[in-house]
Design an enzyme around this catalytic site. Sequence first.
Site, PDB file in Angstrom:
ATOM      1  N   GLY A  24       0.880  -1.292  -0.009  1.00  0.00           N
ATOM      2  CA  GLY A  24      -0.081  -0.057   0.094  1.00  0.00           C
ATOM      3  C   GLY A  24       0.821   1.297   0.169  1.00  0.00           C
ATOM      4  O   GLY A  24       1.999   1.295   0.482  1.00  0.00           O
ATOM      5  N   ASP A 137     -10.212   9.626  11.018  1.00  0.00           N
ATOM      6  CA  ASP A 137     -10.162   9.076   9.554  1.00  0.00           C
ATOM      7  C   ASP A 137     -10.895   7.792   9.649  1.00  0.00           C
ATOM      8  O   ASP A 137     -10.268   6.735   8.878  1.00  0.00           O
ATOM      9  CB  ASP A 137      -8.794   9.175   9.141  1.00  0.00           C
ATOM     10  CG  ASP A 137      -8.807   9.161   7.539  1.00  0.00           C
ATOM     11  OD1 ASP A 137      -9.957   9.497   6.843  1.00  0.00           O
ATOM     12  OD2 ASP A 137      -7.710   8.923   6.836  1.00  0.00           O
TER      13      ASP A 137
HETATM   14  N1  LIG Z   1      -1.143  -3.971   9.520  1.00  0.00           N
HETATM   15  C1  LIG Z   1      -1.559  -4.210   8.139  1.00  0.00           C
HETATM   16  N2  LIG Z   1      -1.853  -5.343   7.704  1.00  0.00           N
HETATM   17  C2  LIG Z   1      -2.305  -5.397   6.324  1.00  0.00           C
HETATM   18  N3  LIG Z   1      -2.452  -4.111   5.750  1.00  0.00           N
HETATM   19  C3  LIG Z   1      -2.186  -3.141   6.136  1.00  0.00           C
HETATM   20  C4  LIG Z   1      -1.863  -3.035   7.563  1.00  0.00           C
HETATM   21  N4  LIG Z   1      -1.639  -1.449   7.689  1.00  0.00           N
HETATM   22  C5  LIG Z   1      -2.188  -1.052   6.464  1.00  0.00           C
HETATM   23  N5  LIG Z   1      -2.639  -1.871   5.542  1.00  0.00           N
HETATM   24  C6  LIG Z   1      -2.816  -1.620   4.189  1.00  0.00           C
HETATM   25  O1  LIG Z   1      -2.502  -0.356   3.608  1.00  0.00           O
HETATM   26  C7  LIG Z   1      -3.423   0.532   3.414  1.00  0.00           C
HETATM   27  C8  LIG Z   1      -2.899   2.059   3.639  1.00  0.00           C
HETATM   28  O2  LIG Z   1      -2.693   1.997   5.087  1.00  0.00           O
HETATM   29  P1  LIG Z   1      -2.922   3.188   6.049  1.00  0.00           P
HETATM   30  O3  LIG Z   1      -3.962   3.662   6.054  1.00  0.00           O
HETATM   31  O4  LIG Z   1      -2.223   2.724   7.509  1.00  0.00           O
HETATM   32  O5  LIG Z   1      -1.734   4.333   5.513  1.00  0.00           O
HETATM   33  P2  LIG Z   1      -2.078   5.869   5.009  1.00  0.00           P
HETATM   34  O6  LIG Z   1      -0.536   6.012   4.475  1.00  0.00           O
HETATM   35  O7  LIG Z   1      -2.395   6.161   6.335  1.00  0.00           O
HETATM   36  O8  LIG Z   1      -3.261   5.581   3.972  1.00  0.00           O
HETATM   37  P3  LIG Z   1      -4.407   6.685   3.541  1.00  0.00           P
HETATM   38  O9  LIG Z   1      -3.655   7.912   3.480  1.00  0.00           O
HETATM   39  O10 LIG Z   1      -5.020   5.797   2.315  1.00  0.00           O
HETATM   40  O11 LIG Z   1      -5.256   6.473   4.945  1.00  0.00           O
HETATM   41  C9  LIG Z   1      -4.645   0.001   4.227  1.00  0.00           C
HETATM   42  O12 LIG Z   1      -5.900   0.400   3.461  1.00  0.00           O
HETATM   43  C10 LIG Z   1      -4.323  -1.594   4.130  1.00  0.00           C
HETATM   44  O13 LIG Z   1      -5.109  -2.040   3.046  1.00  0.00           O
END
Ligand SMILES: Nc1ncnc2c1ncn2[C@@H]1O[C@H](COP(=O)(O)OP(=O)(O)OP(=O)(O)O)[C@@H](O)[C@H]1O
Length: 330
Positions: A24, A137
């Site tokens: 991701g 969020d």
């Molecule tokens: N512990 C985890 N195990 C599996 N997948 C994860 C985990 N943490 C995050 N992900 C995957 O990665 C994606 C993005 O994670 P996260 O929301 O923590 O990051 P972000 O950079 O803040 O993203 P956003 O800005 O889209 O919210 C999640 O939607 C999920 O699919």
Amino acid sequence: MSEADLLQPGNVVRDRWKVLTKIGGGGFGQIYEAFDLLTKENVALKLESAKQPKQVLKMEVTVLRRLQGKDHVCKFLGGGTNEMYNYVVMTLQGKNLAELRRSQTRQCFSLSTSLRISAQILDAIESIHSIGFLHRDIKPSNFAMGRLPSNCRKVYMLDFGLARKYTNAEGTVRAARPQAGFRGTVRYASINAHKNKEMSRHDDLWSLFYMLIEFVTGQLPWRRIKDKEQVGQMKEKYDHSTFLKNLPSEFKQFLEHIQSLDYVDKPNYELLKSLFHQSIARRSIKESELFDWEKETEDEVITPNSAVLQTQQQQQQKEPTQPIVSSFEL
Ligand SMILES: Nc1ncnc2c1ncn2[C@@H]1O[C@H](COP(=O)(O)OP(=O)(O)OP(=O)(O)O)[C@@H](O)[C@H]1O
């Protein structure tokens, strides 16, 4: 490897976590699946560039550590910083709820699945509020199902990068700033958040309400609109009681309760939880019922694999405490 990638497969972080693949790349960070050389388990590794102006990983680590021991929370495995990036390592979960909804034929979940996963999300929201933080969020991609037979029916709350402490040292609600910057995701944001008001516990619950509507109907009226102001105006004009026709009658009280809450008010979590449980019981929904993504689609051809799945589903119905391997793992 794209230029923006902070790591590539094969890199080892702190002599312990070997990067396997990128899973991701959100707004603020990059998430990789990695192999823990110590425990021999696959884990999730989340990073943000040390150069990035908006640093959120410190908050992520603070909240994740404070939440340890609560239900619906990934295990914190490590964290740190170097000259290139900040990182946090946690247990790896399965698919997030946005992916799971979109993979459904009609892009929505049954009422049975929607109510049971939303009840788990409400518990997770209550947990983060209980340690004095707002999530800010709440959205489907910030919740994932477990990926192992032992936890694949449990919802996990992710991403505490936008969290904020709402209590002060005495445990009372902090004074609201007259104006706060918008935080969150437009589609699920409360009307208050659109107005740049200081967010509070009820705003996380408004996002849960919008999520539930999207789970059940497959859409929200403002789904195609990108502009934050336009969506805010639409939400303000929208008669939210219209949503109730898609939900069990108990949700009239749910909506009335969240509408009644002001900035300092503590939500009545017990009332909200009881509304979920009442509607689940009244519709004779069993906890052991398969979630939508665990079922086969009607038009699926019976193959040896789906026959195996069917047998597992039948066993699951007989043994409610025995989780099954979900269909996407087959
Ligand atoms: N512990 C985890 N195990 C599996 N997948 C994860 C985990 N943490 C995050 N992900 C995957 O990665 C994606 C993005 O994670 P996260 O929301 O923590 O990051 P972000 O950079 O803040 O993203 P956003 O800005 O889209 O919210 C999640 O939607 C999920 O699919």
